[in-house]
Design a protein around this motif. Sequence first.
Motif, mmCIF file in Angstrom:
data_model
loop_
_atom_site.group_PDB
_atom_site.id
_atom_site.type_symbol
_atom_site.label_atom_id
_atom_site.label_comp_id
_atom_site.label_asym_id
_atom_site.label_seq_id
_atom_site.Cartn_x
_atom_site.Cartn_y
_atom_site.Cartn_z
ATOM 1 N N ILE A 41 1.074 -1.127 -0.172
ATOM 2 C CA ILE A 41 0.090 -0.167 -0.160
ATOM 3 C C ILE A 41 0.931 1.393 0.166
ATOM 4 C CG2 ILE A 41 -1.523 1.324 1.256
ATOM 5 C CD1 ILE A 41 -2.870 -1.031 -0.060
ATOM 6 N N GLY A 42 1.974 1.346 0.821
ATOM 7 C CA GLY A 42 2.797 2.320 0.845
ATOM 8 C C GLY A 42 3.551 2.703 -0.523
ATOM 9 N N MET A 43 3.968 1.629 -1.230
ATOM 10 C CA MET A 43 4.637 1.793 -2.443
ATOM 11 C C MET A 43 3.764 2.200 -3.468
ATOM 12 S SD MET A 43 8.037 1.014 -2.227
ATOM 13 C CE MET A 43 8.343 0.155 -3.766
ATOM 14 N N ASN A 44 2.491 1.628 -3.348
ATOM 15 C CA ASN A 44 1.394 2.239 -4.441
ATOM 16 C C ASN A 44 1.110 3.671 -3.986
ATOM 17 O OD1 ASN A 44 1.445 -0.309 -5.390
ATOM 18 N ND2 ASN A 44 -0.340 -0.846 -4.469
ATOM 19 N N ALA A 45 0.807 4.206 -2.989
ATOM 20 C CA ALA A 45 0.689 5.338 -2.513
ATOM 21 C C ALA A 45 1.869 6.322 -3.045
ATOM 22 C CB ALA A 45 0.414 5.524 -0.940
ATOM 23 N N SER A 46 3.197 5.790 -2.735
ATOM 24 C CA SER A 46 4.145 6.955 -3.386
ATOM 25 C C SER A 46 4.027 7.214 -4.541
ATOM 26 C CB SER A 46 5.500 6.267 -2.834
ATOM 27 O OG SER A 46 5.735 5.126 -3.808
ATOM 28 N N THR A 47 3.362 6.381 -5.540
ATOM 29 C CA THR A 47 3.199 6.747 -6.880
ATOM 30 C C THR A 47 2.559 8.095 -7.273
ATOM 31 O OG1 THR A 47 1.633 5.163 -7.466
ATOM 32 C CG2 THR A 47 4.041 4.191 -7.502
ATOM 33 N N ILE A 48 1.415 8.114 -6.403
ATOM 34 C CA ILE A 48 0.389 9.138 -6.586
ATOM 35 C C ILE A 48 1.098 10.308 -6.538
ATOM 36 C CG2 ILE A 48 -0.539 9.355 -4.337
ATOM 37 C CD1 ILE A 48 -2.407 9.430 -7.448
ATOM 38 N N VAL A 49 2.294 10.493 -5.576
ATOM 39 C CA VAL A 49 2.936 11.880 -5.421
ATOM 40 C C VAL A 49 3.349 12.611 -6.826
ATOM 41 C CG1 VAL A 49 5.076 12.897 -4.344
ATOM 42 C CG2 VAL A 49 3.488 11.188 -3.109
ATOM 43 N N THR A 50 3.852 11.849 -7.709
ATOM 44 C CA THR A 50 4.303 12.386 -8.981
ATOM 45 C C THR A 50 3.154 12.877 -9.841
ATOM 46 O OG1 THR A 50 4.174 10.126 -10.081
ATOM 47 C CG2 THR A 50 6.301 10.696 -9.236
ATOM 48 N N LYS A 51 1.970 12.501 -9.556
ATOM 49 C CA LYS A 51 0.972 13.271 -10.455
ATOM 50 C C LYS A 51 0.587 14.593 -9.814
ATOM 51 C CE LYS A 51 -4.028 12.477 -11.197
ATOM 52 N NZ LYS A 51 -5.272 11.714 -11.232
ATOM 53 N N PHE A 52 0.885 14.910 -8.633
ATOM 54 C CA PHE A 52 0.921 16.373 -8.056
ATOM 55 C C PHE A 52 2.091 16.953 -7.460
ATOM 56 C CE2 PHE A 52 -2.850 13.545 -7.391
ATOM 57 C CZ PHE A 52 -3.812 14.478 -7.920
ATOM 58 N N GLU A 53 3.141 16.673 -8.359
ATOM 59 C CA GLU A 53 4.392 17.651 -8.030
ATOM 60 C C GLU A 53 4.113 18.961 -8.486
ATOM 61 O OE1 GLU A 53 7.096 15.594 -10.917
ATOM 62 O OE2 GLU A 53 7.741 14.205 -9.374
ATOM 63 N N TYR A 54 4.742 19.856 -7.756
ATOM 64 C CA TYR A 54 4.664 21.352 -7.667
ATOM 65 C C TYR A 54 4.529 21.878 -9.037
ATOM 66 C CZ TYR A 54 5.366 26.089 -7.003
ATOM 67 O OH TYR A 54 5.232 27.532 -7.068
ATOM 68 N N CYS A 55 5.522 21.524 -9.966
ATOM 69 C CA CYS A 55 5.440 22.008 -11.245
ATOM 70 C C CYS A 55 4.355 21.499 -12.173
ATOM 71 C CB CYS A 55 6.823 21.619 -11.953
ATOM 72 S SG CYS A 55 7.292 19.738 -12.035
ATOM 73 N N LYS A 56 3.735 20.402 -11.991
ATOM 74 C CA LYS A 56 2.677 20.087 -12.737
ATOM 75 C C LYS A 56 1.386 20.616 -12.410
ATOM 76 C CE LYS A 56 4.319 15.218 -13.769
ATOM 77 N NZ LYS A 56 4.235 13.871 -13.446
ATOM 78 N N VAL A 57 1.337 20.955 -11.159
ATOM 79 C CA VAL A 57 -0.005 21.552 -10.526
ATOM 80 C C VAL A 57 0.003 23.116 -11.104
ATOM 81 C CG1 VAL A 57 -1.223 22.299 -8.490
ATOM 82 C CG2 VAL A 57 -0.036 20.054 -8.419
#
Length: 70
Positions: A41-57
Amino acid sequence: DGLSELIQNGYNGYLIEEGKHNEFCEIAKKLGHDYDLRKKIGMNASTIVTKFEYCKVVKLWEDCINNVLS
């Protein structure tokens, strides 16, 4: 609230309806006893972080504002 956009139930976290205390306790116990599940679950959760990186937002906001102003 946006949580359902971040969390895929059982994949990278758990979504529990408000007031479902027994369900929360059962999932907490399950996670507490299952190291491999916690890790997965932790590994899968860490992948969502890239979707909301500062530069992307920031880019999404800039595009949105530019579309409104155009």
